[in-house]
Design an enzyme around this catalytic site. Structure first.
Site, PDB file in Angstrom:
ATOM      1  CG  ASN A 270     -14.283  73.610 -48.761  1.00  0.00           C
ATOM      2  OD1 ASN A 270     -13.120  73.976 -48.615  1.00  0.00           O
ATOM      3  ND2 ASN A 270     -15.184  74.343 -49.382  1.00  0.00           N
TER       4      ASN A 270
ATOM      5  CE1 TYR B  47      -7.705  76.302 -54.757  1.00  0.00           C
ATOM      6  CE2 TYR B  47      -8.893  75.771 -56.753  1.00  0.00           C
ATOM      7  CZ  TYR B  47      -8.871  75.955 -55.393  1.00  0.00           C
ATOM      8  OH  TYR B  47     -10.013  75.808 -54.665  1.00  0.00           O
TER       9      TYR B  47
ATOM     10  CG  HIS C  89      -9.652  78.477 -48.261  1.00  0.00           C
ATOM     11  ND1 HIS C  89     -10.155  77.413 -47.567  1.00  0.00           N
ATOM     12  CD2 HIS C  89     -10.487  78.647 -49.328  1.00  0.00           C
ATOM     13  CE1 HIS C  89     -11.231  76.938 -48.183  1.00  0.00           C
ATOM     14  NE2 HIS C  89     -11.461  77.677 -49.250  1.00  0.00           N
TER      15      HIS C  89
END
Ligand code: HEM
Length: 498
Positions: A143, A353, A65
């Site tokens: 998404n 993350y 991303h």
């Protein structure tokens, strides 16, 4: 009044250039040299400060991303979940009252390629949202498509390696992609969406968003429901065929960033309705799929979309790097009234993350304005690179007491705000697949429910890619697609032989 003292558009009167030490810079054109032809001298502090900072302008790209665009906005709650008061399902404060406003930041992205790659590529689109709630931040990292390729987090690095450019010649290679996918039957549902027109949204404004993984909503009694989150664009849905995408890309490979930015500058604020699908918190043996399996859609006829609020994006970032590049979203960032399900992908993501962000942005990434909650932060954490605020001191706590518990004057634990949700889990520790894999069912349903145009485009796109693959990879793909729907497999086989 001199030129440097005229107020600028932000009302700042002094426009004098300085360095980061606050020294005025009176010559920004010439380095300091011995004579006019050089050599340069080493004590040229202004030059050294400028050039060494420039040398460090980049931080590592997001590993996935990397290409994205962001915008600020707000969320307005309806106070209800469908026809029920929101409190029936969740005690999350941002959802309780009709009309309650929560500031937000959103980052849209493509997945596979680097920071300046074309925005026309066939790829899932990221839809990452940060709600700055009164209880601290809530990130929903989603998404555009409602499902994913794999259901076990240990497969994610391999999936991404297969999609990223080849490590030798640095080009994306369908043979590598379909080698991996054809050995990953659970990906067939995602393949069916991605290679249809849905795989290239016309721009970020015209796509849906979905949290993909299953979470929980928890009410004041500690009762939980399973939940899936969705964003529905009020602008409608628009896609590009491969041919249309190539036409756009020939002229502009930043079209999605431009579309979002320009629409907001024109005052055409994009808007999405926030909806949830809800199930009771159990295993649902009556379903032919597992509600925790992120390769599956929850059928809307059984689990309707229930509106809970709307999001409006009404402000562009002032600085791309500070706000969009350094923005850090994570699936672990929930507020009271929201919880994790047992979905193993979700747990894998939740570790990943904040781990990558400590590396990519730095250990104090949560002190940056874009990531910092817009509510009180009072921890005993300290130090690390670029620490510029001591949380406890900023919160007005005793600066000597950076530990807890303390009988002197330290920070104290908060009171629980409702009954805790205490799920009971038991099982054998081991490496196991879920039992209800059903890898082909929903892919076949999707193939059959597409319009003729969508189906034709899907077949064309798959055939174009698979023609570049080894025969045994083609054979494996045709085998899987035939299990999804015999016609689906037959049409791809026919395309490959023509
Ligand atoms: C186990 C599976 C997954 C892992 C380990 C994973 C890991 C990551 C990592 C490391 C990043 C970079 C974050 C950063 O540098 O700030 C990222 C970004 C992202 N991921 Fe995942 N991911 C997974 C699955 C998914 C799924 C299923 C979705 C969709 C729901 C998703 C959506 C996103 C989005 C939207 C971003 C970009 C966030 C932004 O705009 O900063 N990921 N992911």
């Amino acid at each position: 009044m001199t030129d440097t003292q005229k107020p600028d558009e932000l009302g700042n009167e002094d426009k004098t250039l300085t360095n980061r030490q606050g020294h005025p810079v009176s010559d920004n054109q010439n380095v300091r040299t011995v004579g006019d032809r050089g050599p340069t001298v080493l004590e040229n502090y202004n030059f050294l400060e400028k050039i060494t900072h420039f040398d460090r302008e980049r931080i590592p790209e997001r590993v996935v991303h990397a290409r994205g665009a962001g915008a600020h906005g707000y969320f307005e709650a309806y106070g209800t979940i469908g026809d029920e008061p929101a409190s029936k399902y969740t005690r999350a404060k941002l959802l309780q009252e009709k009309g309650k406003i929560t500031p937000m930041f959103v980052r849209f992205s493509t997945v596979t390629h680097g920071g300046h790659s074309p925005e026309t590529l066939r790829d899932p689109r990221g839809f990452a949202v940060k709600f700055y709630t009164e209880d601290g931040n809530w990130d929903l990292v989603g998404n555009n498509l409602k499902i994913f390729f794999v259901r076990d987090p240990i497969k994610f690095p391999d999936l991404i390696h297969a999609f990223k450019p080849d490590p030798v010649h640095n080009r994306q290679d369908p043979n590598r992609i379909f080698d991996f996918l054809s050995l990953t039957p659970e990906s067939m549902h995602m393949v069916t969406w991605l290679f249809s027109p849905w795989g290239i949204p016309a721009s970020y404004r015209f796509m849906e968003g979905s949290g993909v993984n299953t979470y929980k909503l928890v009410n004041a009694e500690g009762v939980a429901h399973l939940v899936k989150y969705h964003w529905v664009p009020k602008q409608g849905l628009k896609f590009l065929t491969q041919a249309q995408a190539e036409e756009v890309q020939a002229k502009n490979f930043n079209h999605a960033t431009a579309d979002l930015y320009d629409a907001i500058e024109r005052g055409e604020y994009p808007e999405w309705e926030f909806c949830v699908q809800i199930m009771s918190d159990d295993e649902h043996p009556e379903l032919d799929f597992d509600p925790l399996d992120d390769t599956k859609i929850w059928p809307v006829d059984q689990f309707p979309f229930l509106p809970v609020g709307r999001m409006v994006l009404d402000k562009n970032p002032v600085n791309y790097f500070a706000e969009v590049e350094q923005a850090a979203f994570g699936t672990g960032v929930l507020v009271d009234g929201l919880d994790f399900s047992d979905d193993k992908m979700l747990q894998g993501r939740t570790f990943s993350y904040s781990d990558t962000q400590r590396y990519r942005v730095g250990p104090n990434y949560l002190q940056l304005p874009i990531n910092k909650p817009k509510t009180r932060v009072a921890t005993n954490q300290q130090g690390g690179q670029m620490d510029f605020a001591v949380d406890a001191v900023e919160a007005g706590a005793n600066p000597h007491i950076n530990y807890e518990p303390s009988s002197i004057d330290g920070l104290k634990e908060a009171q629980p705000s409702g009954k805790p949700h205490t799920p009971h889990v038991e099982g054998i520790v081991g490496r196991q697949k879920i039992s209800r894999t059903n890898d082909y069912g929903q892919a076949g349903d999707r193939y059959r429910s597409f319009s003729d145009f969508e189906r034709d485009d899907l077949i064309l796109n798959l055939v174009t890619q698979l023609k570049q693959c080894n025969p045994e990879i083609q054979e494996r793909m045709v085998h899987h697609l035939t299990q999804c729907d015999p016609e689906y497999g037959a049409r791809v086989r026919e395309g490959l032989s023509s």
